[in-house]
Write a protein that holds these residues in place. Structure first.
Motif, mmCIF file in Angstrom:
data_model
loop_
_atom_site.group_PDB
_atom_site.id
_atom_site.type_symbol
_atom_site.label_atom_id
_atom_site.label_comp_id
_atom_site.label_asym_id
_atom_site.label_seq_id
_atom_site.Cartn_x
_atom_site.Cartn_y
_atom_site.Cartn_z
ATOM 1 N N ASP A 37 5.135 -9.141 -6.858
ATOM 2 C CA ASP A 37 3.921 -8.442 -6.421
ATOM 3 C C ASP A 37 4.223 -7.554 -5.219
ATOM 4 O OD1 ASP A 37 2.320 -9.471 -8.386
ATOM 5 O OD2 ASP A 37 1.440 -11.050 -7.141
ATOM 6 N N LYS A 38 5.122 -7.997 -4.376
ATOM 7 C CA LYS A 38 5.493 -7.202 -3.199
ATOM 8 C C LYS A 38 6.130 -5.876 -3.627
ATOM 9 C CE LYS A 38 7.788 -7.542 1.245
ATOM 10 N NZ LYS A 38 8.504 -8.380 2.194
ATOM 11 N N LYS A 39 6.992 -5.921 -4.639
ATOM 12 C CA LYS A 39 7.607 -4.696 -5.163
ATOM 13 C C LYS A 39 6.546 -3.787 -5.776
ATOM 14 C CE LYS A 39 12.379 -5.500 -6.503
ATOM 15 N NZ LYS A 39 13.309 -5.730 -7.614
ATOM 16 N N ILE A 40 5.642 -4.387 -6.536
ATOM 17 C CA ILE A 40 4.576 -3.615 -7.177
ATOM 18 C C ILE A 40 3.734 -2.930 -6.114
ATOM 19 C CG2 ILE A 40 2.467 -3.781 -8.569
ATOM 20 C CD1 ILE A 40 3.850 -6.155 -10.036
ATOM 21 N N ASP A 41 3.358 -3.680 -5.076
ATOM 22 C CA ASP A 41 2.568 -3.099 -3.983
ATOM 23 C C ASP A 41 3.322 -1.963 -3.300
ATOM 24 O OD1 ASP A 41 0.466 -4.802 -4.459
ATOM 25 O OD2 ASP A 41 0.950 -6.191 -2.822
ATOM 26 N N SER A 42 4.610 -2.151 -3.069
ATOM 27 C CA SER A 42 5.404 -1.105 -2.406
ATOM 28 C C SER A 42 5.462 0.167 -3.243
ATOM 29 C CB SER A 42 6.826 -1.604 -2.148
ATOM 30 O OG SER A 42 6.828 -2.673 -1.240
ATOM 31 N N VAL A 43 5.720 0.009 -4.522
ATOM 32 C CA VAL A 43 5.842 1.178 -5.402
ATOM 33 C C VAL A 43 4.493 1.880 -5.540
ATOM 34 C CG1 VAL A 43 6.395 1.960 -7.742
ATOM 35 C CG2 VAL A 43 7.829 0.243 -6.635
ATOM 36 N N THR A 44 3.421 1.116 -5.728
ATOM 37 C CA THR A 44 2.111 1.751 -5.880
ATOM 38 C C THR A 44 1.656 2.403 -4.575
ATOM 39 O OG1 THR A 44 1.011 -0.387 -5.531
ATOM 40 C CG2 THR A 44 1.338 0.331 -7.817
ATOM 41 N N THR A 45 2.065 1.852 -3.454
ATOM 42 C CA THR A 45 1.763 2.490 -2.169
ATOM 43 C C THR A 45 2.483 3.833 -2.075
ATOM 44 O OG1 THR A 45 1.392 0.384 -1.055
ATOM 45 C CG2 THR A 45 1.949 2.257 0.343
ATOM 46 N N LEU A 46 3.730 3.872 -2.506
ATOM 47 C CA LEU A 46 4.479 5.133 -2.503
ATOM 48 C C LEU A 46 3.841 6.157 -3.446
ATOM 49 C CD1 LEU A 46 8.145 3.764 -2.465
ATOM 50 C CD2 LEU A 46 6.944 4.936 -0.599
ATOM 51 N N ILE A 47 3.384 5.691 -4.592
ATOM 52 C CA ILE A 47 2.712 6.594 -5.537
ATOM 53 C C ILE A 47 1.430 7.138 -4.905
ATOM 54 C CG2 ILE A 47 1.502 6.716 -7.767
ATOM 55 C CD1 ILE A 47 3.597 4.624 -8.800
ATOM 56 N N GLY A 48 0.694 6.275 -4.216
ATOM 57 C CA GLY A 48 -0.518 6.702 -3.519
ATOM 58 C C GLY A 48 -0.220 7.717 -2.427
ATOM 59 N N GLU A 49 0.883 7.523 -1.710
ATOM 60 C CA GLU A 49 1.284 8.473 -0.669
ATOM 61 C C GLU A 49 1.599 9.840 -1.278
ATOM 62 O OE1 GLU A 49 1.392 8.320 2.722
ATOM 63 O OE2 GLU A 49 0.354 6.406 2.513
ATOM 64 N N LEU A 50 2.210 9.827 -2.454
ATOM 65 C CA LEU A 50 2.507 11.097 -3.127
ATOM 66 C C LEU A 50 1.221 11.781 -3.582
ATOM 67 C CD1 LEU A 50 5.700 10.173 -5.158
ATOM 68 C CD2 LEU A 50 5.544 11.704 -3.184
ATOM 69 N N SER A 51 0.252 11.010 -4.006
ATOM 70 C CA SER A 51 -1.045 11.584 -4.372
ATOM 71 C C SER A 51 -1.693 12.221 -3.145
ATOM 72 C CB SER A 51 -1.940 10.493 -4.954
ATOM 73 O OG SER A 51 -3.189 11.019 -5.311
ATOM 74 N N LYS A 52 -1.599 11.544 -2.028
ATOM 75 C CA LYS A 52 -2.120 12.084 -0.763
ATOM 76 C C LYS A 52 -1.400 13.377 -0.406
ATOM 77 C CE LYS A 52 -2.240 10.850 4.157
ATOM 78 N NZ LYS A 52 -1.931 9.792 5.126
ATOM 79 N N GLU A 53 -0.073 13.366 -0.553
ATOM 80 C CA GLU A 53 0.737 14.552 -0.258
ATOM 81 C C GLU A 53 0.338 15.718 -1.156
ATOM 82 O OE1 GLU A 53 5.482 15.655 -0.319
ATOM 83 O OE2 GLU A 53 4.930 13.566 0.051
ATOM 84 N N LYS A 54 0.057 15.410 -2.416
ATOM 85 C CA LYS A 54 -0.334 16.443 -3.372
ATOM 86 C C LYS A 54 -1.681 17.061 -2.977
ATOM 87 C CE LYS A 54 -0.300 17.076 -8.340
ATOM 88 N NZ LYS A 54 -0.109 16.447 -9.631
ATOM 89 N N ASP A 55 -2.636 16.221 -2.593
ATOM 90 C CA ASP A 55 -3.942 16.724 -2.166
ATOM 91 C C ASP A 55 -3.816 17.575 -0.902
ATOM 92 O OD1 ASP A 55 -5.269 15.553 -4.277
ATOM 93 O OD2 ASP A 55 -5.897 13.779 -3.142
ATOM 94 N N LYS A 56 -2.987 17.137 0.029
ATOM 95 C CA LYS A 56 -2.779 17.916 1.248
ATOM 96 C C LYS A 56 -2.133 19.258 0.924
ATOM 97 C CE LYS A 56 -1.111 15.881 4.922
ATOM 98 N NZ LYS A 56 -0.329 14.992 5.814
ATOM 99 N N GLU A 57 -1.156 19.253 0.033
ATOM 100 C CA GLU A 57 -0.483 20.491 -0.361
ATOM 101 C C GLU A 57 -1.473 21.453 -1.005
ATOM 102 O OE1 GLU A 57 1.703 23.656 -1.169
ATOM 103 O OE2 GLU A 57 2.309 22.045 0.184
ATOM 104 N N THR A 58 -2.362 20.939 -1.823
ATOM 105 C CA THR A 58 -3.383 21.782 -2.451
ATOM 106 C C THR A 58 -4.304 22.375 -1.384
ATOM 107 O OG1 THR A 58 -3.289 20.474 -4.472
ATOM 108 C CG2 THR A 58 -5.261 21.813 -4.145
ATOM 109 N N PHE A 59 -4.693 21.559 -0.419
ATOM 110 C CA PHE A 59 -5.534 22.047 0.677
ATOM 111 C C PHE A 59 -4.828 23.172 1.436
ATOM 112 C CE2 PHE A 59 -6.756 22.084 5.125
ATOM 113 C CZ PHE A 59 -8.134 22.221 5.034
ATOM 114 N N TYR A 60 -3.560 22.948 1.787
ATOM 115 C CA TYR A 60 -2.805 23.960 2.538
ATOM 116 C C TYR A 60 -2.613 25.233 1.716
ATOM 117 C CZ TYR A 60 -1.766 20.227 5.865
ATOM 118 O OH TYR A 60 -1.874 19.213 6.781
ATOM 119 N N PHE A 61 -2.462 25.089 0.396
ATOM 120 C CA PHE A 61 -2.345 26.258 -0.482
ATOM 121 C C PHE A 61 -3.591 27.130 -0.362
ATOM 122 C CE2 PHE A 61 -3.681 27.979 -4.630
ATOM 123 C CZ PHE A 61 -2.717 28.966 -4.783
#
Length: 150
Positions: free
Chosen positions: A90-114
């Motif tokens: 579960d710890k690995k799953i949480d870590s990976v899904t947290t990273l995926i969530g961070e990338l989603s955040k990064e994508k939204d920020k990139e769209t905003f900056y665009f």
């Protein structure tokens, strides 16, 4: 004989409906022909200099978004490769899904900056049009009731 004619009418109706459905589904390439960036550029009526700036901003944006998508895809493949693996905790799953969530955040920020950079390319009238386009797109894509305060 009456049963046969009913079946023939029903089959004909179903064939016609399937044909119409296929036509409607395959007829939608208009969206593929005009990606959002072409739509925005056309709607805002960019002059040649603005168009060149827009193309540069858009190329950088597309490159960043592809990179984020690739990293997200790799993480999701890694996540789902752990199905059935007892060592995939579960710890690995949480870590990976947290990273995926961070990338989603990064994508939204990139769209905003665009869009922030795009707005700088626009004159005052085009900025108003851009805000209208964005507002309409956000309303169209919203599901459920509006957030409180609206």
């Amino acid at each position: 004989m009456k049963k046969n004619s009913t079946i023939i009418v029903l089959l004909t109706f179903l064939v016609v409906m399937n044909g119409i459905l296929l036509f409607l589904v395959l007829k939608k390439p208009d969206r593929r022909k005009r990606p959002p960036r072409t739509f925005i550029s056309h709607q805002l009526g960019f002059d040649e200099i603005q168009q060149q700036k827009f193309e540069k901003i858009d190329a950088e944006h597309q490159s960043k978004m592809r990179d984020i998508d690739d990293r997200s895809k790799d993480l999701k493949e890694y996540l789902f490769s752990g199905l059935g693996d007892a060592n995939f905790t579960d710890k690995k799953i949480d870590s990976v899904t947290t990273l995926i969530g961070e990338l989603s955040k990064e994508k939204d920020k990139e769209t905003f900056y665009f869009f922030e950079e795009l707005k700088k390319v626009c004159n005052e009238e085009q900025q108003e049009k851009l805000e209208t386009i964005l507002s309409s797109a956000l309303r169209h894509g919203r599901r459920g009731p509006p957030p409180p305060g609206r």
